[in-house]
Design a protein around this motif. Structure first.
Motif, PDB file in Angstrom:
ATOM      1  N   ASP A 112       0.840  -1.192   0.000  1.00 37.47           N
ATOM      2  CA  ASP A 112       0.000   0.000   0.000  1.00 37.47           C
ATOM      3  C   ASP A 112       0.878   1.246   0.000  1.00 37.47           C
ATOM      4  O   ASP A 112       2.057   1.195   0.343  1.00 37.47           O
ATOM      5  N   TYR A 113       0.261   2.354  -0.408  1.00 33.05           N
ATOM      6  CA  TYR A 113       0.941   3.636  -0.381  1.00 33.05           C
ATOM      7  C   TYR A 113       0.743   4.297   0.971  1.00 33.05           C
ATOM      8  O   TYR A 113      -0.338   4.209   1.555  1.00 33.05           O
ATOM      9  N   GLU A 114       1.782   4.961   1.440  1.00 34.53           N
ATOM     10  CA  GLU A 114       1.696   5.785   2.635  1.00 34.53           C
ATOM     11  C   GLU A 114       1.896   7.226   2.194  1.00 34.53           C
ATOM     12  O   GLU A 114       2.710   7.501   1.312  1.00 34.53           O
ATOM     13  N   VAL A 115       1.140   8.126   2.773  1.00 37.33           N
ATOM     14  CA  VAL A 115       1.310   9.541   2.482  1.00 37.33           C
ATOM     15  C   VAL A 115       1.809  10.181   3.769  1.00 37.33           C
ATOM     16  O   VAL A 115       1.146  10.116   4.798  1.00 37.33           O
ATOM     17  N   VAL A 116       3.019  10.749   3.689  1.00 40.85           N
ATOM     18  CA  VAL A 116       3.666  11.302   4.876  1.00 40.85           C
ATOM     19  C   VAL A 116       4.057  12.755   4.649  1.00 40.85           C
ATOM     20  O   VAL A 116       4.184  13.206   3.506  1.00 40.85           O
ATOM     21  N   GLN A 117       4.286  13.455   5.750  1.00 39.41           N
ATOM     22  CA  GLN A 117       4.699  14.851   5.661  1.00 39.41           C
ATOM     23  C   GLN A 117       6.125  14.931   5.100  1.00 39.41           C
ATOM     24  O   GLN A 117       6.975  14.128   5.459  1.00 39.41           O
ATOM     25  N   LYS A 118       6.345  15.885   4.206  1.00 35.66           N
ATOM     26  CA  LYS A 118       7.676  16.081   3.639  1.00 35.66           C
ATOM     27  C   LYS A 118       8.667  16.492   4.729  1.00 35.66           C
ATOM     28  O   LYS A 118       9.809  16.055   4.737  1.00 35.66           O
TER      29      LYS A 118
END
Length: 101
Positions: A81-87
């Motif tokens: 799965d994809y994770e979306v994290v803070q840059k």
């Protein structure tokens, strides 16, 4: 409270087996898989392998609705799965508003 909406089914494809390529299964991404159902390939697809073809669908959906200025997308092969994290801090997750297959 957030709502996640999936805008489509999983990404799917089929590949016709080349005559004489193998009599033991299907080759996908250089790896041989046995005939029958494959719950999970190395690249996160669920497949069905027959003498004629291999048909696969992804086990993941790609995030498209998230804060693109502050966040980035990373694919995690362990969980498919994809994770979306803070840059600025990759240990913190971002909210995902929508995904596509």
């Amino acid at each position: 409270m957030g709502i996640t909406v999936t805008l489509g089914d999983a990404y799917c494809f089929s590949k016709i087996n080349k005559p004489g390529e193998t009599d033991k299964g299907c080759v996908l991404d250089g790896k041989l898989y046995p005939y029958g159902e494959i719950a999970r390939t190395e690249n996160c697809f669920r497949c069905s392998c027959s003498k004629e073809e291999i048909s696969c669908c992804s086990l993941f959906h790609t995030p498209i609705g998230y804060d693109k200025e502050s966040c980035r997308v990373i694919f995690n092969k362990k969980i498919c799965d994809y994770e979306v994290v803070q840059k600025s801090d990759p240990t913190k997750e971002c909210t995902i508003y929508s995904r596509v297959g």
